[in-house]
Design a protein around this motif. Structure first.
Motif, PDB file in Angstrom:
ATOM      1  N   MET A 177      35.253 -39.262  12.464  1.00  0.00           N
ATOM      2  CA  MET A 177      36.519 -38.603  12.231  1.00  0.00           C
ATOM      3  C   MET A 177      37.242 -39.249  11.057  1.00  0.00           C
ATOM      4  O   MET A 177      37.810 -38.555  10.235  1.00  0.00           O
ATOM      5  N   LYS A 178      37.188 -40.584  11.010  1.00  0.00           N
ATOM      6  CA  LYS A 178      37.904 -41.293   9.956  1.00  0.00           C
ATOM      7  C   LYS A 178      37.370 -40.920   8.570  1.00  0.00           C
ATOM      8  O   LYS A 178      38.154 -40.693   7.644  1.00  0.00           O
ATOM      9  N   LEU A 179      36.052 -40.841   8.429  1.00  0.00           N
ATOM     10  CA  LEU A 179      35.477 -40.474   7.135  1.00  0.00           C
ATOM     11  C   LEU A 179      35.863 -39.058   6.733  1.00  0.00           C
ATOM     12  O   LEU A 179      36.121 -38.785   5.561  1.00  0.00           O
ATOM     13  N   TRP A 180      35.909 -38.156   7.702  1.00  0.00           N
ATOM     14  CA  TRP A 180      36.307 -36.783   7.400  1.00  0.00           C
ATOM     15  C   TRP A 180      37.752 -36.755   6.905  1.00  0.00           C
ATOM     16  O   TRP A 180      38.059 -36.106   5.914  1.00  0.00           O
ATOM     17  N   MET A 181      38.615 -37.492   7.576  1.00  0.00           N
ATOM     18  CA  MET A 181      40.027 -37.531   7.190  1.00  0.00           C
ATOM     19  C   MET A 181      40.202 -38.120   5.793  1.00  0.00           C
ATOM     20  O   MET A 181      41.044 -37.666   5.022  1.00  0.00           O
ATOM     21  N   LEU A 182      39.413 -39.122   5.455  1.00  0.00           N
ATOM     22  CA  LEU A 182      39.497 -39.715   4.120  1.00  0.00           C
ATOM     23  C   LEU A 182      39.011 -38.753   3.038  1.00  0.00           C
ATOM     24  O   LEU A 182      39.533 -38.760   1.922  1.00  0.00           O
ATOM     25  N   ALA A 183      38.036 -37.932   3.362  1.00  0.00           N
ATOM     26  CA  ALA A 183      37.477 -36.986   2.396  1.00  0.00           C
ATOM     27  C   ALA A 183      38.355 -35.752   2.200  1.00  0.00           C
ATOM     28  O   ALA A 183      38.300 -35.110   1.152  1.00  0.00           O
ATOM     29  N   ALA A 184      39.162 -35.425   3.193  1.00  0.00           N
ATOM     30  CA  ALA A 184      39.955 -34.186   3.168  1.00  0.00           C
ATOM     31  C   ALA A 184      41.330 -34.410   2.527  1.00  0.00           C
ATOM     32  O   ALA A 184      41.912 -35.485   2.639  1.00  0.00           O
ATOM     33  N   THR A 185      41.817 -33.356   1.895  1.00  0.00           N
ATOM     34  CA  THR A 185      43.182 -33.383   1.371  1.00  0.00           C
ATOM     35  C   THR A 185      44.154 -33.158   2.533  1.00  0.00           C
ATOM     36  O   THR A 185      43.743 -32.683   3.606  1.00  0.00           O
ATOM     37  N   PRO A 186      45.428 -33.449   2.337  1.00  0.00           N
ATOM     38  CA  PRO A 186      46.402 -33.161   3.407  1.00  0.00           C
ATOM     39  C   PRO A 186      46.400 -31.686   3.837  1.00  0.00           C
ATOM     40  O   PRO A 186      46.531 -31.390   5.024  1.00  0.00           O
TER      41      PRO A 186
END
Length: 71
Positions: A1-10
């Motif tokens: 989940m953390k990696l996805w959040m880092l890759a995604a824009t707000p």
């Protein structure tokens, strides 16, 4: 989940939250390990993140939930 959040824009994070029926703030709780997703939410997040990965031609990671969250 953390990696996805880092890759995604707000905006993408908000879109994932809406698609999964939760809030962006709750996604931060999940990615930080402060909360655990219910099996139902984990499945919705997995489906939504897979769809978003396909829509962005793989720029976002496929799936965002670990096996631990799905059990």
């Amino acid at each position: 989940m953390k990696l996805w959040m880092l890759a995604a824009t707000p905006v993408q994070q908000t879109d994932l939250a809406i698609r999964a029926g939760t809030s962006r703030q709750y996604l931060y709780h999940l990615s930080g390990g402060f909360r655990d997703a219910s099996p139902s939410l984990a499945a919705r997040l997995e489906a939504a993140s897979l769809s978003m990965s396909n829509e962005t031609n793989g720029k976002l990671p496929k799936g965002c939930m670990s096996i631990r969250a799905l059990t």
